[in-house]
Write an enzyme that holds these catalytic residues in place. Structure first.
Site, mmCIF file in Angstrom:
data_model
loop_
_atom_site.group_PDB
_atom_site.id
_atom_site.type_symbol
_atom_site.label_atom_id
_atom_site.label_comp_id
_atom_site.label_asym_id
_atom_site.label_seq_id
_atom_site.Cartn_x
_atom_site.Cartn_y
_atom_site.Cartn_z
ATOM 1 N N SER A 123 -3.244 0.066 1.336
ATOM 2 C CA SER A 123 -2.972 0.940 0.231
ATOM 3 C C SER A 123 -4.437 1.405 -0.507
ATOM 4 O O SER A 123 -4.096 2.149 -1.377
ATOM 5 C CB SER A 123 -2.275 0.012 -0.767
ATOM 6 O OG SER A 123 -2.519 -1.382 -0.919
ATOM 7 N N HIS A 144 1.711 4.434 4.949
ATOM 8 C CA HIS A 144 1.659 3.743 3.909
ATOM 9 C C HIS A 144 2.940 3.463 3.060
ATOM 10 O O HIS A 144 3.765 4.609 2.480
ATOM 11 C CB HIS A 144 0.912 4.312 2.724
ATOM 12 C CG HIS A 144 0.604 3.542 1.439
ATOM 13 N ND1 HIS A 144 0.355 4.042 0.262
ATOM 14 C CD2 HIS A 144 0.584 2.071 1.298
ATOM 15 C CE1 HIS A 144 0.478 2.951 -0.718
ATOM 16 N NE2 HIS A 144 0.440 1.707 -0.231
ATOM 17 N N GLU A 156 3.819 7.482 2.653
ATOM 18 C CA GLU A 156 2.250 8.331 2.599
ATOM 19 C C GLU A 156 1.841 8.452 4.243
ATOM 20 O O GLU A 156 1.452 7.339 4.829
ATOM 21 C CB GLU A 156 1.457 7.794 1.651
ATOM 22 C CG GLU A 156 1.922 8.083 0.221
ATOM 23 C CD GLU A 156 0.920 7.635 -0.721
ATOM 24 O OE1 GLU A 156 0.912 8.180 -1.930
ATOM 25 O OE2 GLU A 156 0.281 6.829 -0.502
ATOM 26 N N ASN A 194 -1.019 5.880 -6.002
ATOM 27 C CA ASN A 194 -1.867 5.078 -6.547
ATOM 28 C C ASN A 194 -2.899 5.716 -7.379
ATOM 29 O O ASN A 194 -3.550 5.205 -8.246
ATOM 30 C CB ASN A 194 -2.351 4.040 -5.737
ATOM 31 C CG ASN A 194 -1.574 2.799 -5.424
ATOM 32 O OD1 ASN A 194 -0.489 2.578 -6.278
ATOM 33 N ND2 ASN A 194 -1.768 2.190 -4.328
HETATM 34 P P1 NAI Z 1 0.548 -10.534 2.432
HETATM 35 O O1 NAI Z 1 -0.304 -11.377 2.229
HETATM 36 O O2 NAI Z 1 2.127 -10.706 2.098
HETATM 37 O O3 NAI Z 1 0.736 -10.549 4.079
HETATM 38 C C1 NAI Z 1 -0.242 -10.369 4.825
HETATM 39 C C2 NAI Z 1 -0.128 -11.056 6.186
HETATM 40 O O4 NAI Z 1 -1.200 -10.678 7.201
HETATM 41 C C3 NAI Z 1 -0.431 -12.607 5.928
HETATM 42 O O5 NAI Z 1 1.122 -13.207 6.423
HETATM 43 C C4 NAI Z 1 -1.298 -12.955 6.943
HETATM 44 O O6 NAI Z 1 -1.073 -14.439 7.517
HETATM 45 C C5 NAI Z 1 -1.375 -12.047 7.682
HETATM 46 N N1 NAI Z 1 -2.775 -11.802 8.430
HETATM 47 C C6 NAI Z 1 -4.144 -11.874 7.807
HETATM 48 N N2 NAI Z 1 -5.026 -11.512 8.608
HETATM 49 C C7 NAI Z 1 -4.445 -11.191 9.856
HETATM 50 C C8 NAI Z 1 -5.162 -11.086 11.138
HETATM 51 N N3 NAI Z 1 -6.246 -10.879 11.150
HETATM 52 N N4 NAI Z 1 -4.226 -10.911 12.278
HETATM 53 C C9 NAI Z 1 -2.821 -10.940 11.924
HETATM 54 N N5 NAI Z 1 -2.250 -11.482 10.910
HETATM 55 C C10 NAI Z 1 -3.095 -11.571 9.583
HETATM 56 O O7 NAI Z 1 0.391 -8.990 2.269
HETATM 57 P P2 NAI Z 1 1.232 -7.658 1.990
HETATM 58 O O8 NAI Z 1 1.447 -7.496 0.579
HETATM 59 O O9 NAI Z 1 2.389 -7.710 2.825
HETATM 60 O O10 NAI Z 1 -0.125 -6.697 2.249
HETATM 61 C C11 NAI Z 1 -0.296 -6.504 3.661
HETATM 62 C C12 NAI Z 1 -0.849 -4.683 3.683
HETATM 63 O O11 NAI Z 1 -0.225 -3.933 2.971
HETATM 64 C C13 NAI Z 1 -2.119 -4.753 2.881
HETATM 65 O O12 NAI Z 1 -3.375 -3.855 3.349
HETATM 66 C C14 NAI Z 1 -1.863 -4.339 1.678
HETATM 67 O O13 NAI Z 1 -2.853 -3.433 0.676
HETATM 68 C C15 NAI Z 1 -0.748 -3.289 2.037
HETATM 69 N N6 NAI Z 1 0.540 -2.800 0.962
HETATM 70 C C16 NAI Z 1 0.707 -3.816 -0.035
HETATM 71 C C17 NAI Z 1 1.816 -3.309 -0.609
HETATM 72 C C18 NAI Z 1 2.490 -4.596 -1.755
HETATM 73 O O14 NAI Z 1 3.222 -4.083 -2.681
HETATM 74 N N7 NAI Z 1 2.333 -5.785 -1.467
HETATM 75 C C19 NAI Z 1 2.275 -2.061 -0.968
HETATM 76 C C20 NAI Z 1 1.805 -1.056 0.116
HETATM 77 C C21 NAI Z 1 0.775 -1.577 1.048
#
Ligand code: NAI
Length: 504
Positions: A123, A144, A156, A194
């Site tokens: 994001s 996105h 996006e 954003n």
């Molecule tokens: P989250 O923390 O809920 O999940 C991330 C997951 O990735 C975790 O389960 C973790 O164990 C895993 N992980 C970390 N490093 C890893 C690796 N090297 N290989 C495989 N798995 C790995 O995070 P979330 O909120 O789902 O965000 C994920 C992505 O989406 C980020 O880039 C964030 O910026 C983006 N995003 C988040 C939004 C939100 O509202 N939470 C909205 C839109 C995009």
């Protein structure tokens, strides 16, 4: 360009909030989906979360049990990255860290076929930077999604510097075939949503810092006059100040500290205190059980005017003329400069200048300004501000007029652009600047703001309705009043105002 066929395997890496949601979307659209997470048990837990979601949809009658079972069968957990091999599309949704994402993309590239599309759900990071250093950076794009991915329609589609046009087209078509509304954006800080949303929070915070009013009143004005689902402070409390402040900061820093994106000290203090909003029980509001309900400052009931004179046209507030007549108030119309004259007060819609400055410039000494409303007929509340020179009695007279139309009235400080006009002008300015710089098309920007954040109108369409000239005047008045480059108007707005061409 056509969408990926439903027998193309989609691999989602990172099974957190976003990855699980994206896996659900792809599986429901008919693809075989593999979900992988580096943390033991996380992918299994993510899959169970999806199954629970599907179960709820079946209970609500929104999904056939057979479809839920078929979706569940299409979604499997990958035990290792080696299982990526047959992927046609890989969507990365891991931790928001450039170095970790780049390392992962390097590993992915060694495992998949050359034509496999690699997408990141980042994001805030640069898609260009994520792709840099890969052997085939042209097949890396941003995809996105918004949270929760199965519910939010917007996606996006972000092009990095090296992204291939055909790959982007496939992603646009695929997102559409998944029931989403794709918009295209270039890899610039904050992409569309954003970035363009920053003033929604920033202007609220500035108005609070400048004591325009208190938190519940500013929120009520944005909801009940502006038509937003939530005011900026309740929304920041919901998002979490740590997250919201981090996004603002990252957009600010990524834009080389452009004052348009300057973060707020008030919000920094909340983060420092650990008052992160709902999740910690305290933010701008006290969310503890039994906490006193917030009190919105509202003017006392005052008598309706016996008659009014409307001079000239009221611009976007023109529906007030018919509403007053319908309320049984005699209305006399005369040529003039868009004023409502009554015994004891003169009302004008804000054009960005303060009431005090307008009186100093020759306006009537009993001047009271009123704010923009999304719809003057249905708005429940209107904000007003009085010139320093005007007598206090002018407030009650002005309040009486709006109260006679069934509205509540909030008196706020006499600051440039008041609340709704100032915020919408700045949202429109950011949308215009994004269009000017080719981040996205004007119609995609408006679509993104409505779908990504449930805004009642796209900022550009809203500016068109208010009048591009008035929005430009508002920005110029803000810049003059504060001497701050934060309020400089986009050339896109200036050009459209000069040519009379529509913004979109
Ligand atoms: P989250 O923390 O809920 O999940 C991330 C997951 O990735 C975790 O389960 C973790 O164990 C895993 N992980 C970390 N490093 C890893 C690796 N090297 N290989 C495989 N798995 C790995 O995070 P979330 O909120 O789902 O965000 C994920 C992505 O989406 C980020 O880039 C964030 O910026 C983006 N995003 C988040 C939004 C939100 O509202 N939470 C909205 C839109 C995009």
């Amino acid at each position: 360009m056509s969408a990926l066929s439903t027998n193309a395997t989609v691999v989602v890496i990172g099974a957190g909030a976003m990855g699980s949601g994206i896996a659900q979307v792809a599986a429901q659209a008919g693809h075989p989906v593999l979900l992988y997470d580096a943390r033991d048990g996380a992918a299994k837990k993510g899959r169970e979360g999806v199954l629970a979601n599907l179960g709820r949809l079946v209970e609500k009658g929104r999904l056939e049990p057979d479809d839920a079972a078929a979706t569940a069968a299409r979604l499997t957990v990958a035990a290792s990255l080696m299982e990526l091999k047959g992927a046609r599309l890989v969507v990365e949704a891991i931790v928001e860290d450039l170095a970790i994402k780049r390392k992962l993309f390097g590993e992915i590239e060694d495992l998949v076929a050359e034509e496999t599309i690699l997408a990141t759900n980042t994001s805030s990071l640069s898609v260009t930077a994520i792709a840099a250093g890969l052997r085939h950076p042209h097949r890396v794009c941003g995809l996105h999604f918004f949270n929760p991915a199965p519910v939010m329609a917007l996606v996006e589609i972000v092009s990095g510097l090296a992204s291939d046009a055909e790959v982007l087209d496939v992603l646009v078509a695929t997102a559409r075939s998944w029931g989403k509304v794709p918009v295209r954006a270039t890899s610039t800080p904050g992409f569309i949503v954003n970035r363009v949303a920053r003033p929604f929070y920033a202007e609220g915070l500035r108005l609070l810092e400048e004591a325009a009013s208190d938190v519940p009143t500013l929120d009520a004005i944005m909801r009940e006059a502006g038509g937003f689902r939530m005011g900026p402070f309740e929304l920041m409390d919901l998002i979490g100040h740590d997250v919201n402040f981090a996004v603002t900061r990252s957009v600010f820093e990524a834009n080389f500290c452009d004052p348009r994106f300057r973060p707020s000290l008030v919000q920094q203090e909340l983060v420092a205190a650990g008052w992160l909003g709902r999740k910690t029980g305290r933010g701008f509001y006290d969310h503890a059980a039994g906490a006193a309900p917030p009190r919105v400052r509202t003017c006392s009931p005052a008598p309706a005017p016996r008659s009014v004179v409307i001079e000239g046209v009221l611009g976007p507030a023109e529906p007030l003329a018919a509403a007053l007549a319908n309320a049984g108030i005699p209305v006399e119309c005369r040529p003039g400069e868009g004023l409502i004259r009554m015994e004891g007060a003169t009302l004008a819609l804000s054009d960005g200048r303060t009431a005090t400055a307008r009186v100093a410039g020759g306006a009537a000494a009993d001047l009271v300004l009123f704010d923009v409303a999304l719809d003057y007929v249905t708005a429940k509340r209107v904000a007003i501000a009085k010139a320093d020179q005007a007598p206090d009695a002018a407030i009650a007279t002005a309040a009486g007029l709006f109260q006679s139309l069934g509205k509540t009235v909030s008196l706020i400080g006499d600051l440039p652009g008041l609340v709704v006009l100032r915020t919408v002008a700045m949202l429109a300015n950011e949308a215009a600047e994004a269009a000017h710089l080719g981040v996205a098309t004007p119609s995609d920007i408006d679509r993104a703001m409505k779908l990504g954040l449930n805004y009642p109108k796209g900022p550009l369409a809203w500016a068109q309705d208010i009048g591009v000239g008035r929005v430009l005047e508002t920005l110029e008045a803000l810049q003059a009043a504060y001497g701050d480059d934060r309020y400089r108007a986009s050339l896109f707005l200036r050009r459209r105002a000069a040519s009379g061409m529509a913004l979109m």
